[in-house]
Design a protein around this motif. Structure first.
Motif, PDB file in Angstrom:
ATOM      1  N   ASP A   1      -3.294 -18.258 -34.368  1.00 16.79           N
ATOM      2  CA  ASP A   1      -2.094 -17.877 -35.115  1.00 16.79           C
ATOM      3  C   ASP A   1      -2.476 -16.872 -36.198  1.00 16.79           C
ATOM      4  O   ASP A   1      -3.481 -17.043 -36.889  1.00 16.79           O
ATOM      5  CB  ASP A   1      -1.455 -19.096 -35.779  1.00 16.79           C
ATOM      6  CG  ASP A   1      -0.810 -20.052 -34.785  1.00 16.79           C
ATOM      7  OD1 ASP A   1      -0.590 -19.647 -33.623  1.00 16.79           O
ATOM      8  OD2 ASP A   1      -0.526 -21.198 -35.179  1.00 16.79           O
ATOM      9  N   ILE A   2      -1.667 -15.825 -36.341  1.00 16.20           N
ATOM     10  CA  ILE A   2      -1.888 -14.810 -37.373  1.00 16.20           C
ATOM     11  C   ILE A   2      -0.647 -14.769 -38.249  1.00 16.20           C
ATOM     12  O   ILE A   2       0.467 -14.601 -37.754  1.00 16.20           O
ATOM     13  CB  ILE A   2      -2.147 -13.423 -36.747  1.00 16.20           C
ATOM     14  CG1 ILE A   2      -3.401 -13.462 -35.868  1.00 16.20           C
ATOM     15  CG2 ILE A   2      -2.265 -12.358 -37.831  1.00 16.20           C
ATOM     16  CD1 ILE A   2      -3.664 -12.180 -35.100  1.00 16.20           C
ATOM     17  N   GLY A   3      -0.846 -14.934 -39.535  1.00 17.39           N
ATOM     18  CA  GLY A   3       0.274 -14.943 -40.472  1.00 17.39           C
ATOM     19  C   GLY A   3       0.883 -13.568 -40.665  1.00 17.39           C
ATOM     20  O   GLY A   3       0.241 -12.533 -40.411  1.00 17.39           O
ATOM     21  N   ALA A   4       2.105 -13.551 -41.137  1.00 22.18           N
ATOM     22  CA  ALA A   4       2.795 -12.292 -41.432  1.00 22.18           C
ATOM     23  C   ALA A   4       2.013 -11.510 -42.485  1.00 22.18           C
ATOM     24  O   ALA A   4       1.480 -12.085 -43.427  1.00 22.18           O
ATOM     25  CB  ALA A   4       4.207 -12.579 -41.924  1.00 22.18           C
ATOM     26  N   GLY A   5       1.905 -10.217 -42.273  1.00 28.69           N
ATOM     27  CA  GLY A   5       1.234  -9.338 -43.230  1.00 28.69           C
ATOM     28  C   GLY A   5      -0.281  -9.363 -43.179  1.00 28.69           C
ATOM     29  O   GLY A   5      -0.939  -8.789 -44.042  1.00 28.69           O
ATOM     30  N   ALA A   6      -0.866 -10.013 -42.173  1.00 30.27           N
ATOM     31  CA  ALA A   6      -2.323 -10.142 -42.101  1.00 30.27           C
ATOM     32  C   ALA A   6      -3.002  -9.057 -41.270  1.00 30.27           C
ATOM     33  O   ALA A   6      -4.222  -8.968 -41.240  1.00 30.27           O
ATOM     34  CB  ALA A   6      -2.692 -11.513 -41.541  1.00 30.27           C
ATOM     35  N   VAL A   7      -2.232  -8.226 -40.587  1.00 27.98           N
ATOM     36  CA  VAL A   7      -2.798  -7.196 -39.711  1.00 27.98           C
ATOM     37  C   VAL A   7      -2.690  -5.831 -40.401  1.00 27.98           C
ATOM     38  O   VAL A   7      -1.595  -5.394 -40.736  1.00 27.98           O
ATOM     39  CB  VAL A   7      -2.060  -7.157 -38.351  1.00 27.98           C
ATOM     40  CG1 VAL A   7      -2.619  -6.052 -37.461  1.00 27.98           C
ATOM     41  CG2 VAL A   7      -2.156  -8.502 -37.644  1.00 27.98           C
ATOM     42  N   ASN A   8      -3.835  -5.199 -40.635  1.00 28.23           N
ATOM     43  CA  ASN A   8      -3.844  -3.827 -41.165  1.00 28.23           C
ATOM     44  C   ASN A   8      -3.980  -2.884 -39.975  1.00 28.23           C
ATOM     45  O   ASN A   8      -4.906  -3.030 -39.183  1.00 28.23           O
ATOM     46  CB  ASN A   8      -5.011  -3.611 -42.125  1.00 28.23           C
ATOM     47  CG  ASN A   8      -4.857  -4.417 -43.388  1.00 28.23           C
ATOM     48  OD1 ASN A   8      -3.803  -4.379 -44.005  1.00 28.23           O
ATOM     49  ND2 ASN A   8      -5.878  -5.159 -43.761  1.00 28.23           N
ATOM     50  N   SER A   9      -3.065  -1.938 -39.860  1.00 23.40           N
ATOM     51  CA  SER A   9      -3.032  -1.079 -38.677  1.00 23.40           C
ATOM     52  C   SER A   9      -2.985   0.391 -39.039  1.00 23.40           C
ATOM     53  O   SER A   9      -2.380   0.774 -40.045  1.00 23.40           O
ATOM     54  CB  SER A   9      -1.801  -1.409 -37.826  1.00 23.40           C
ATOM     55  OG  SER A   9      -1.793  -2.773 -37.489  1.00 23.40           O
TER      56      SER A   9
END
Length: 157
Positions: free
Chosen positions: A77-85
Motif C-alpha cells: 500500500d502506498i499512501g496519498a502524496g508519497a510518490v514523487n514523479s
C-alpha cells in the motif's frame, strides 16, 4: 440639476460596466490543450512494462498532466502524496521539458501506479510528447522509457 448629473453619472457607470462585461465575454479563454488525453507504452526494466494514460489540462502558461500506468504496480500500500514523479516530454521536437509533482492518490498493494497532476509550464503552440517517467517512492527510483509514440499524438498547447 443635481439629479441630471447623477443620472448621467449612473448612465456613464453602467456604460463602462457594460463595456467591461463585453470585453470579458470576448476575451480569449484559457488555453486549451489538444488532445486532452493520450496513451503510450513504457518499459520500466525489472519493474515491468505496460501502457500509460496521460490526461492534460491547461490554464494559461500553467499545465498539468496526470499519469496512470499499468507498467508499474505497487508491491505494498502506498499512501496519498508519497510518490514523487517526473514526466519528461519531448518539446517541439528539439528539446525536453519536465512535469513534476508528488500528488498521487492512495494506491493499494497490487494497484497500478497513478500520479499527478504533475505541473509544468507551457507556451502557446508547444507540442509535447512523453518520453520517460521517473517515479521515486520510499527511496526507490523507477525509471521508465517510452516504447511507443504517444497516441493519438503529442499534446499541443
Amino acid at each position: 440639476m443635481r439629479n441630471g448629473r447623477l443620472g448621467r453619472g449612473i448612465g456613464t457607470a453602467l456604460g463602462v460596466g457594460a463595456l467591461a462585461v463585453g470585453a470579458l465575454a470576448t476575451a480569449p479563454a484559457a488555453g486549451a490543450v489538444e488532445p486532452q488525453s493520450a496513451t503510450l507504452s513504457f518499459d520500466c526494466g525489472t519493474y515491468g512494462s505496460g501502457t500509460a494514460a496521460l490526461t492534460a489540462s491547461q490554464d494559461g502558461t500553467s499545465a498539468t498532466i496526470a499519469v496512470s500506468t499499468t507498467a508499474i504496480t505497487a508491491p505494498i500500500d502506498i499512501g496519498a502524496g508519497a510518490v514523487n514523479s517526473t514526466l519528461t516530454l519531448a518539446k517541439n521536437g528539439t528539446g525536453t521539458t519536465d512535469f513534476t509533482g508528488s500528488s498521487n492518490p492512495a494506491i493499494p498493494a497490487g494497484g497500478a501506479v497513478s500520479t499527478g497532476p504533475l505541473s509544468g509550464t507551457v507556451a502557446a503552440g508547444d507540442s509535447l510528447e512523453g518520453t520517460s517517467l521517473k517515479i521515486v517512492v520510499f527511496g526507490l527510483t523507477v525509471t521508465c522509457s517510452a516504447t511507443s509514440a504517444q497516441s493519438p499524438g503529442p499534446f499541443v498547447f
